[in-house]
Scaffold this motif. Structure first.
Motif, short mmCIF file in Angstrom:
data_model
loop_
_atom_site.label_atom_id
_atom_site.label_comp_id
_atom_site.label_asym_id
_atom_site.label_seq_id
_atom_site.Cartn_x
_atom_site.Cartn_y
_atom_site.Cartn_z
N GLY A 229 0.81 -1.22 0.00
CA GLY A 229 0.00 0.00 0.00
C GLY A 229 0.84 1.27 0.00
O GLY A 229 0.33 2.35 -0.28
N ASP A 230 2.14 1.15 0.31
CA ASP A 230 3.01 2.33 0.26
C ASP A 230 3.13 2.80 -1.19
O ASP A 230 3.32 1.98 -2.09
N ASN B 23 -9.73 11.92 -12.54
CA ASN B 23 -9.22 12.51 -11.30
C ASN B 23 -7.91 11.83 -10.89
O ASN B 23 -7.76 10.62 -11.03
N MET B 24 -6.97 12.62 -10.41
CA MET B 24 -5.74 12.03 -9.92
C MET B 24 -6.07 11.17 -8.70
O MET B 24 -6.88 11.57 -7.85
N MET B 25 -5.48 9.99 -8.60
CA MET B 25 -5.83 9.09 -7.49
C MET B 25 -5.19 9.53 -6.18
O MET B 25 -5.83 9.52 -5.14
N ASN C 80 0.47 5.89 2.23
CA ASN C 80 0.03 4.51 2.18
C ASN C 80 -1.45 4.54 1.84
O ASN C 80 -2.24 5.22 2.48
N THR C 81 -1.82 3.81 0.82
CA THR C 81 -3.18 3.87 0.31
C THR C 81 -4.10 2.86 1.00
O THR C 81 -5.29 2.79 0.71
N GLY C 82 -3.52 2.08 1.92
CA GLY C 82 -4.33 1.08 2.62
C GLY C 82 -4.49 -0.17 1.77
O GLY C 82 -3.65 -0.48 0.93
N THR D 67 -12.89 2.14 -6.58
CA THR D 67 -11.74 1.59 -5.84
C THR D 67 -10.96 0.61 -6.72
O THR D 67 -11.53 -0.03 -7.62
N PHE D 68 -9.67 0.52 -6.44
CA PHE D 68 -8.76 -0.29 -7.26
C PHE D 68 -7.79 -1.05 -6.37
O PHE D 68 -7.37 -0.54 -5.33
N HIS D 69 -7.45 -2.25 -6.81
CA HIS D 69 -6.41 -3.01 -6.11
C HIS D 69 -5.05 -2.34 -6.35
O HIS D 69 -4.92 -1.49 -7.22
N HIS D 70 -4.04 -2.79 -5.59
CA HIS D 70 -2.71 -2.20 -5.73
C HIS D 70 -2.11 -2.39 -7.13
O HIS D 70 -1.19 -1.67 -7.52
N ASP D 71 -2.61 -3.39 -7.87
CA ASP D 71 -2.09 -3.58 -9.23
C ASP D 71 -2.87 -2.75 -10.24
O ASP D 71 -2.66 -2.85 -11.44
N GLY D 72 -3.81 -1.93 -9.74
CA GLY D 72 -4.54 -1.02 -10.62
C GLY D 72 -5.86 -1.60 -11.13
O GLY D 72 -6.67 -0.87 -11.71
N THR D 73 -6.09 -2.90 -10.91
CA THR D 73 -7.35 -3.47 -11.43
C THR D 73 -8.53 -3.02 -10.58
O THR D 73 -8.40 -2.79 -9.37
#
Lengths: 444, 192
Positions: free
Chosen positions: A54-55, A88-90, A97-99, A110-116
């Motif tokens: 998440g960092d 929009n910029m995420m 840390n995005t959690g 919402t998106f997973h850490h891999d962007g999906t």
């Protein structure tokens, strides 16, 4: 006009001189972003900048705002910092840390850490009968086309095709080997502080300066003299002065004539190495303890090889300047044709004693901080160079010093003996520039 | 910039006879506090004035022999030892900086430049009853003009001051700029 200039790109770069428009023309700058920075491998950051899932850390590649993020699977990815819904910029912070997932602040996609895509509020009812389905990749945060890392240093390329990172780096990967091998544990850890300094000049002016062996004793004379005076006073009083004084006084003690004794090595893709000049192999007690730890880790022979690596700077074209023996790097982020940001970091050698880190820290504070005793005069030159190149007083930038006397061996251009101040690095960088710009493709 | 004669530094109220008149002979606790507040304020104002007047040697002289000027890289830092700093200078390094700025070929400082500091919100945090040493928190705002560009820097000072017969001397000056971590358009060349 634009077409004419672009069609004539080849005419702007000659083997020993370059037309000033290469530095000052805003259309050429846009084309550079497209054909160079948004195609070749660009340094994003070090693995240890994002230690936990998440960092994230934001980074600019060419004109693209990107994110480097660590996933729950420990993998580091590079994504466009943009929500696929309305753009929009995420992440608005530089780092954080995005959690468990990314959440857009506009409509809660919402998106997973891999962007999906993870979820869209009321997705079924809201998008029934439309083209928007989970299977549609347009619902994901877009990834950089390619991400690779070498010894913890993460690079991304926004082009699908092109050489691998290893092929792109070639011999210049020694920047990372030299830095990491100096650590008894074989790796480095970032010190989480980034100094950011803006140069009011074209990005290439900075890169050319990095391996310009003719300028230090001229540009940095004032600091060299001041440090030498105080160093001598301290020596007189106490017998010996801290190594940090030597780092600065070298600008005065290494006079302009002596710079021809050094050497630059120039590689394909514009990468260059300047050999060392500061004689950083002191034999004080701290160094001896450090050397022992290297012997324990690698054995005597390998330790000797590591410590005798003779590098001052490695330039990884077009965006990274590495000082491996002092564990510093400067990443170059072009902001506009006449505006460039440098992001300056330093590292700890894992397993090395604290006093060795203190040397890197002293250099970081004195040379690379925003109160730098050295770079201020470079910044002044950069601005003046850019101003001068905007003038009609002449059209060409001259790179003829020791031209024709370089020694070429297997594609590596070495400056000849006693010709360390050769402008070979600038010629080499512009050769790579012309290749990228003409082909419209990344490195081959 | 016109050079002005240096103001007397750290003149504590007690040591300035012309200012002593009017104060009660036997000072109460409150009066002592006011005296200290006044002396400390005068010291801070005059120290800032030395920067604006470019009297570098006198500025350096205000530091104790083991004194440090420190601008941390991040506000949460508690020491300059072993952590990155924007400035972390003992008197010797301060002298390098001074000599560099005074060198005729300090290229970046050749264009005309000047600063104006305003120091305010001076709070004496603690007074050592035994020796008169004080810790002082204050806020500053600095405007700089270099060539055609104006920049602003603002933040807080934390002074650890040692009381001597010649007035206060700085054992530690910590400078936390609120915009320390913003990108620097050009850099800082003298103390803020």
């Amino acid at each position: 006009m634009l077409h004419e200039r672009i069609a004539n790109l080849a005419k702007l770069v000659e083997p020993d001189r370059v037309h000033r428009h290469v530095y000052t023309d805003a259309d050429i700058f846009r084309l550079e972003m497209e054909r160079i920075h948004e195609r070749v491998w660009i340094y994003c950051g070090h693995d240890s900048q994002v230690p936990k899932p998440g960092d994230y850390y934001t980074v600019q590649i060419g004109r693209q705002p990107m994110l480097m993020v660590r996933g729950n699977d420990r993998k580091v990815r590079v994504l466009y910092n943009r929500c696929p819904h309305r753009g929009n910029m995420m992440c608005g912070d530089r780092q954080g840390n995005t959690g468990e997932f990314f959440r857009c602040s506009y409509h809660a996609w919402t998106f997973h850490h891999d962007g999906t895509l993870k979820n869209i509020p009321m997705m079924e009812s809201g998008y029934e009968g439309t083209k928007l389905t989970r299977a549609n990749p347009d619902c994901n945060m877009k990834s950089a086309a390619r991400v690779e890392s070498y010894r913890g240093f993460v690079f991304a390329s926004l082009a699908d095709d092109g050489p691998s990172l290893a092929e792109f780096l070639g011999t210049s990967k020694i920047a990372f080997d030299d830095m990491c091998d100096r650590a008894p544990m074989g790796e480095v850890e970032i010190v989480p502080n980034c100094f950011r300094v803006i140069q009011n000049s074209n990005w290439k002016i900075f890169l050319e300066n990095q391996l310009d062996a003719l300028h230090p004793s001229v540009t940095h004379q004032s600091t060299g003299r001041a440090a030498l005076d105080v160093e001598n006073e301290i020596k007189k009083k106490t017998g010996h002065a801290p190594l940090s004084y030597h780092m600065l006084s070298a600008f005065a003690s290494v006079t302009i004539e002596k710079w021809d004794d050094f050497q630059t090595l120039n590689y394909p893709n514009g990468h260059c190495i300047l050999t060392g000049y500061m004689g950083l192999r002191p034999q004080d007690p701290d160094t001896l303890v450090y050397e022992k730890s290297l012997v324990a880790a690698y054995g005597e022979k390998r330790k000797e090889e590591i410590l005798s690596t003779n590098i001052h700077h490695v330039l990884i074209y077009p965006g990274l300047s590495v000082q491996s023996p002092l564990q510093q790097l400067r990443a170059v982020r072009p902001l506009g044709v006449d505006k460039t940001m440098t992001e300056i970091w330093h590292f700890r050698l894992k397993g090395a004693p604290e006093p060795i880190y203190r040397r890197a820290l002293a250099y970081y504070n004195l040379v690379n901080s925003p109160a730098t005793l050295v770079n201020a005069d470079d910044l002044e030159n950069f601005w003046k160079i850019h101003q001068g190149l905007s003038s009609d007083g002449g059209d060409w930038v001259n790179f003829q010093r020791h031209y024709g006397r370089d020694v070429e061996n297997n594609g590596v251009v070495q400056t000849g003996p006693g010709m360390g101040t050769s402008e070979a690095p600038m010629r080499n960088q512009m050769k790579a520039w012309a290749k990228y710009m003409e082909s419209g493709r990344g490195a081959d | 910039m016109t050079k002005r004669p240096p103001p007397p530094i750290g003149t504590a109220l007690e040591s300035a006879p012309q200012l002593r008149a009017g104060l009660p002979a036997k000072s109460s606790g409150i009066t002592n506090e006011i005296r200290t507040q006044h002396a400390v304020e005068q010291f801070l104002y005059r120290q800032a004035e030395l920067l604006d007047a470019k009297l570098w040697q006198q500025y350096v002289d205000l530091f104790a022999d083991d004194g440090h000027y420190w601008m941390p890289a991040a506000p949460e830092q508690t020491t300059g030892e072993g952590t990155p700093s924007i400035f972390y200078e003992d008197k010797n390094l301060m002298r390098v900086r001074m000599k560099r700025v005074l060198h005729p070929d300090a290229w970046s400082q050749r264009p005309s430049w000047g600063t104006s500091h305003v120091v305010s919100n001076v709070v004496v945090e603690s007074i050592n009853a035994k020796n008169g040493d004080v810790t002082v928190h204050s806020r500053f705002h600095m405007l700089e003009l270099r060539r055609d560009n104006t920049r602003h820097f603002a933040g807080s000072y934390l002074h650890d001051l040692m009381k001597t017969v010649d007035g206060y001397r700085v054992r530690m000056q910590r400078v936390d700029m609120v915009n320390a971590q913003a990108p620097y358009d050009y850099v800082l060349q003298v103390w803020v």
